[in-house]
Design an enzyme around this catalytic site. Structure first.
Site, PDB file in Angstrom:
ATOM      1  N   GLY A  52      17.329 -11.973   0.535  1.00 14.67           N
ATOM      2  CA  GLY A  52      17.317 -10.593   0.712  1.00 14.67           C
ATOM      3  C   GLY A  52      18.308 -10.212   1.432  1.00 14.67           C
ATOM      4  O   GLY A  52      18.448  -9.491   2.380  1.00 14.67           O
ATOM      5  N   THR A  55      20.728  -5.271   1.364  1.00 16.50           N
ATOM      6  CA  THR A  55      20.597  -3.930   1.892  1.00 16.50           C
ATOM      7  C   THR A  55      20.110  -4.520   3.320  1.00 16.50           C
ATOM      8  O   THR A  55      19.646  -5.322   3.490  1.00 16.50           O
ATOM      9  CB  THR A  55      19.641  -3.112   1.239  1.00 16.50           C
ATOM     10  OG1 THR A  55      18.403  -3.769   0.826  1.00 16.50           O
ATOM     11  CG2 THR A  55      20.339  -2.713  -0.309  1.00 16.50           C
ATOM     12  N   GLY A  56      19.972  -3.245   4.132  1.00 13.18           N
ATOM     13  CA  GLY A  56      19.193  -3.333   5.429  1.00 13.18           C
ATOM     14  C   GLY A  56      19.764  -4.512   6.375  1.00 13.18           C
ATOM     15  O   GLY A  56      20.896  -4.728   6.509  1.00 13.18           O
ATOM     16  N   GLU A  79      18.488  -6.822  -7.550  1.00 16.99           N
ATOM     17  CA  GLU A  79      19.251  -5.352  -7.628  1.00 16.99           C
ATOM     18  C   GLU A  79      19.333  -5.055  -9.101  1.00 16.99           C
ATOM     19  O   GLU A  79      19.839  -5.997 -10.014  1.00 16.99           O
ATOM     20  CB  GLU A  79      20.386  -5.369  -6.834  1.00 16.99           C
ATOM     21  CG  GLU A  79      20.285  -5.495  -5.400  1.00 16.99           C
ATOM     22  CD  GLU A  79      19.447  -4.547  -4.452  1.00 16.99           C
ATOM     23  OE1 GLU A  79      19.056  -3.385  -5.139  1.00 16.99           O
ATOM     24  OE2 GLU A  79      18.977  -4.712  -3.573  1.00 16.99           O
ATOM     25  N   TYR A 239       0.704  -0.181  11.232  1.00 17.78           N
ATOM     26  CA  TYR A 239       1.569  -1.340  10.797  1.00 17.78           C
ATOM     27  C   TYR A 239       1.213  -2.873  11.489  1.00 17.78           C
ATOM     28  O   TYR A 239       0.705  -3.377  10.843  1.00 17.78           O
ATOM     29  CB  TYR A 239       3.002  -1.017  11.652  1.00 17.78           C
ATOM     30  CG  TYR A 239       4.014  -2.048  11.108  1.00 17.78           C
ATOM     31  CD1 TYR A 239       4.795  -1.513   9.980  1.00 17.78           C
ATOM     32  CD2 TYR A 239       4.157  -3.261  11.698  1.00 17.78           C
ATOM     33  CE1 TYR A 239       5.801  -2.525   9.405  1.00 17.78           C
ATOM     34  CE2 TYR A 239       5.057  -4.335  11.172  1.00 17.78           C
ATOM     35  CZ  TYR A 239       5.871  -3.699   9.888  1.00 17.78           C
ATOM     36  OH  TYR A 239       6.702  -4.652   9.430  1.00 17.78           O
ATOM     37  N   LYS A 248       2.785 -10.156   8.411  1.00 13.52           N
ATOM     38  CA  LYS A 248       3.728 -10.631   9.581  1.00 13.52           C
ATOM     39  C   LYS A 248       3.227 -11.619  10.548  1.00 13.52           C
ATOM     40  O   LYS A 248       3.882 -12.606  11.042  1.00 13.52           O
ATOM     41  CB  LYS A 248       4.352  -9.378  10.207  1.00 13.52           C
ATOM     42  CG  LYS A 248       4.957  -8.448   9.516  1.00 13.52           C
ATOM     43  CD  LYS A 248       6.491  -9.125   8.830  1.00 13.52           C
ATOM     44  CE  LYS A 248       7.277  -8.087   8.124  1.00 13.52           C
ATOM     45  NZ  LYS A 248       8.641  -8.735   7.747  1.00 13.52           N
ATOM     46  N   THR A 280      15.595   2.125   6.688  1.00 12.60           N
ATOM     47  CA  THR A 280      15.932   1.071   5.433  1.00 12.60           C
ATOM     48  C   THR A 280      15.342   1.589   4.208  1.00 12.60           C
ATOM     49  O   THR A 280      14.281   2.464   4.664  1.00 12.60           O
ATOM     50  CB  THR A 280      15.999  -0.199   5.490  1.00 12.60           C
ATOM     51  OG1 THR A 280      14.543  -0.528   5.883  1.00 12.60           O
ATOM     52  CG2 THR A 280      16.734  -0.735   6.751  1.00 12.60           C
TER      53      THR A 280
END
Ligand code: NAD
Length: 398
Positions: A52, A55-56, A79, A239, A248, A280
């Site tokens: 991953g 980005t970010g 991508e 979240y 998570k 992001t």
């Protein structure tokens, strides 16, 4: 080679194209930030796999490992390449720029544009590690994805951003219009909960580590880190206590399991690092959180404690993962890069602003303008120094 003038094109708030030159400048800025933060003589992991990475937080990790430690980095990402007059996605241009700048700096940097969840994507990664990189001493797992196809069963899981149990009504901001309004988020079904865990939980991370171990490609003392977010109570219904938070927690459980596994297999470790809220592509999609970020930025900037991805990851690398440093964790074995965000005084000021933020005072009491600007920047637009009237080469190779 198509050259074209690239103007930002959006659908709703989402940007559907990217500017190669703007993306390259963003990468250069992050490299500059790492070179400035890098303590003299620092050494650290030498062969780093980032899953991953385009980005970010994943991109920042690759940059910090390469320019901070001189590490060989292998990035795995998913991508869109350029296609005729259609630009590539921002992560593609970021990676192309990173590879070019790494070569210029004499750094080994390779990337694989593959589905990281797939068996083939993993196998290609294994082959490349064996051919060009050598045993890996740091694996960073930074995927943010809306779906996953299971590599063995072919089942498709879609992640959901929903509450668990009761519906939640709270404030959010419409990112296109800047309207502050109430949003009601419905509770997830059992299937949506289990699907979100399948996408964003720890199963895939575990598959990666098990595969690397079975192929004998983890170095002695190899370490792995995955990223997470906790945030303040006002975002917990959507979240921490919602579908994504449950996933998570599964990731955190996986870290404990992998820590034991790596300790016995190679004398290694596994952690989850809880990072600060930043703009992001992944975080902008989360209602409530986007408004919270706009207020948080205002408060942290005023205190001089604001950080973006690269500042956070520089701290992770140089203060925790560098040779001679000890990884510091909280009682739950979590690395807390979000310590400055979570300070009581920061949170009480954000909560006070939250109680009175409206459409009318949004620009005055929050950093919504910066949020929007940073969101455009993610796609290479509104980046200082780029001539957006000039022709840009969009058919860039990795
Ligand atoms: P991001 O959207 O910027 O990056 C996601 C990365 O995953 C990209 O490189 C993308 O190409 C890659 N990816 C997605 N699907 C893929 C697939 N199937 N195969 C290969 N690559 C794939 O996301 P981000 O915000 O940097 O999030 C990364 C991690 O950091 C996540 O775990 C997220 O929860 C965590 N985090 C984010 C924030 C935040 O505020 N953004 C805060 C704390 C923690």
């Amino acid at each position: 080679m198509p050259q074209q003038i690239v103007k930002q094109r959006s659908r709703g708030f989402i940007c559907i194209n990217a500017h190669p030159e703007g993306c390259a400048r963003n990468v250069q800025h992050q490299i500059d930030a790492v070179l400035q933060a890098r303590p003299a003589g620092t050494i650290g992991p030498k062969n780093v796999l980032v899953i991953g990475s385009s980005t970010g937080y994943g991109l920042a990790t690759r940059i910090a490992a390469a320019w901070g430690f001189g590490a060989k980095t292998l990035g795995v990402f998913f991508e869109r390449p350029p296609d005729g007059n259609r630009t590539a996605s921002a992560g593609y241009y970021n990676t192309a720029a990173l590879h070019r700048l790494a070569r210029e700096a004499g750094l080994w940097a390779e990337g694989l544009n593959v589905d990281a969840f797939s068996g083939e994507g993993k196998q290609q990664t294994i082959d490349l590690i064996r051919q060009g990189m050598g045993k890996v001493d740091l694996v960073v797992y930074s995927l943010a994805s809306p779906r996953r196809t299971h590599p063995k069963t072919g089942e498709i899981f879609n992640s959901a951003l929903k509450t668990i149990g009761d519906p939640f009504t709270g404030k959010t901001v419409d990112l296109s219009s800047g309207e502050v309004k109430e949003i009601t988020i419905e509770p997830a079904t059992e299937l949506e909960i289990s699907d979100t865990i399948a996408v964003m939980g720890g199963e895939d991370w575990k598959l990666w580590i098990e595969l690397l171990l079975s192929e004998g490609l983890l170095a002695d003392g190899a370490r792995t880190v995955a990223y997470s977010y906790v945030g303040p109570r006002l975002t917990w219904p959507i979240y921490r206590h919602g579908t994504i938070g449950i996933a998570k927690k599964d990731l955190e459980e996986t870290a404990h399991w992998l820590d034991t596994r790596l300790a016995s297999a190679v004398g290694g470790n596994a952690w989850v690092s809880v990072n600060k809220a930043v703009v992001t592509q992944a975080s902008a999609a989360i209602p409530v959180v986007s408004l919270y970020i706009s207020l948080l930025f205002r408060v942290m900037k005023q205190r001089g404690s604001h950080e973006g991805c690269i500042e956070q990851i520089s701290r992770l690398c140089f203060d925790q993962l560098a040779a001679g440093k000890t990884v510091a964790t909280d009682d739950g074995r979590l690395i807390r890069l979000d310590d400055r965000e979570m300070q009581d005084d920061v949170q009480s000021e954000v909560a006070e602003l939250w109680s009175r933020v409206t459409t009318e005072n949004l620009l005055e009491i929050s950093d919504f303008g910066t949020f929007r600007q940073e969101f455009s920047n993610l796609f290479g637009f509104h980046v200082d120094g780029v001539d957006y009237e000039a022709l840009a080469e969009t058919d860039v190779t990795l």
